[in-house]
Design an enzyme around this catalytic site. Sequence first.
Site, short mmCIF file in Angstrom:
data_model
loop_
_atom_site.label_atom_id
_atom_site.label_comp_id
_atom_site.label_asym_id
_atom_site.label_seq_id
_atom_site.Cartn_x
_atom_site.Cartn_y
_atom_site.Cartn_z
N HIS A 139 0.73 -1.34 -0.06
CA HIS A 139 0.18 -0.18 0.11
C HIS A 139 0.87 0.81 -0.08
O HIS A 139 0.62 2.58 -0.58
CB HIS A 139 -0.90 0.29 1.29
CG HIS A 139 -1.78 0.92 1.50
ND1 HIS A 139 -3.05 2.07 0.45
CD2 HIS A 139 -1.44 2.71 2.20
CE1 HIS A 139 -2.89 3.33 1.15
NE2 HIS A 139 -2.58 3.55 1.74
N HIS A 144 1.92 5.10 -2.00
CA HIS A 144 1.99 6.97 -2.57
C HIS A 144 3.16 7.15 -2.56
O HIS A 144 3.09 8.77 -3.10
CB HIS A 144 1.86 6.45 -0.84
CG HIS A 144 0.69 7.03 0.07
ND1 HIS A 144 0.16 7.74 0.07
CD2 HIS A 144 0.16 5.76 1.38
CE1 HIS A 144 -1.47 6.96 0.90
NE2 HIS A 144 -1.37 6.29 1.35
N GLU A 187 -5.77 9.47 -0.08
CA GLU A 187 -6.22 8.26 0.20
C GLU A 187 -7.02 7.78 -1.35
O GLU A 187 -7.29 6.72 -1.29
CB GLU A 187 -6.98 7.66 1.71
CG GLU A 187 -5.70 7.76 2.62
CD GLU A 187 -4.60 7.04 2.67
OE1 GLU A 187 -4.31 5.85 1.81
OE2 GLU A 187 -3.56 6.63 3.21
N SER A 206 -4.19 1.44 -4.50
CA SER A 206 -3.59 -0.39 -4.15
C SER A 206 -4.63 -1.56 -3.61
O SER A 206 -4.13 -2.03 -3.34
CB SER A 206 -2.93 0.23 -2.50
OG SER A 206 -3.43 0.29 -1.70
CO CO Z 1 -2.87 5.17 2.60
#
Ligand code: CO
Length: 300
Positions: A139, A144, A187, A206
Amino acid sequence: MSATPASAPRRVENLHTDKGKVPVYATGLVEQPWDGYSADDHATWATLFARQREVLVGRACDEFLQAQDAMGMTPDRIPRFSDLNAALGAATGWTLIGVEGLLPELDFFDHLANRRFPVTWWIRRPDQIDYIEEPDLFHDLFGHVPLLMNPVFADYMQAYGQGGVKAHGIGPEALQNLTRLYWYTVEFGLIRQHDGLRIYGAGIVSSAGESVHALESAAPNRIGFDGERIMRTRYRIDTYQKTYFVIDSFQQLMDATAPDFTPLYARLASQPSIPAGDVLAGDTVSQRGSGEGWANDGDV
Ligand code: CO
Ligand code: PHE
């Protein structure tokens, strides 16, 4: 400067107690134990990477896909933070630091404010391939890190960290307002590009299921970005989002969040929060969700 790695790597996850799951906050920084990754670990990365890249062509924003290639993320093996740092440092001056799991809020903000991005060093087990509750290496790194190569997004993340330090000093309600902004942008954000809606949020890119759901499902609302509205909007941590907010550009995000939020926090304190699935009269609606499959409770 990046902080000095201090402790030996541990894998820190939520504790399961009789009160449910309790997050464990570990503050230690670790050197990525790259030689310690097993063949299974590398295979998990490879499987997830290949699957997501296939789903994300034409779904993730161009900047995201190009940055993954540019920084040399491949399915072959778990990337070394040191290799990615060479590319990141040259592009935007960000540094990845290894952590054991979730950080306390103020620690997290302080790292971002100094252009350090904390990455969980461990990757999920094979039995967690489709779902894991907490952020793991996949993730954090796959989701990110690529957009930190983008100069405008890189500045947004730093400004968010600085704003976080400030909100932390103001109080829990200000922090909650700011956390919602992170949730619905960093997010779970969508961006409008030349050929339609694309994903930029790490929580979406993700996740194989949510990558399709966020763009193609009739269930969720898709609403134009409005920072003040977002800061009042509750969200889901255990299901797909009921609402996604759409930006037109990273510059829009940067410009909209540049003003000092202090007076805004004061104003928001007297206003009720908005349920995750609500559509308001002032919203710029690109899709009003059917609400199919929504749970009636559980917004946080
Ligand atoms: Co995150
Ligand atoms: N300008 C915001 C403040 O004064 C900080 C911020 C920047 C917050 C970018 C989020 C994103 O608190």
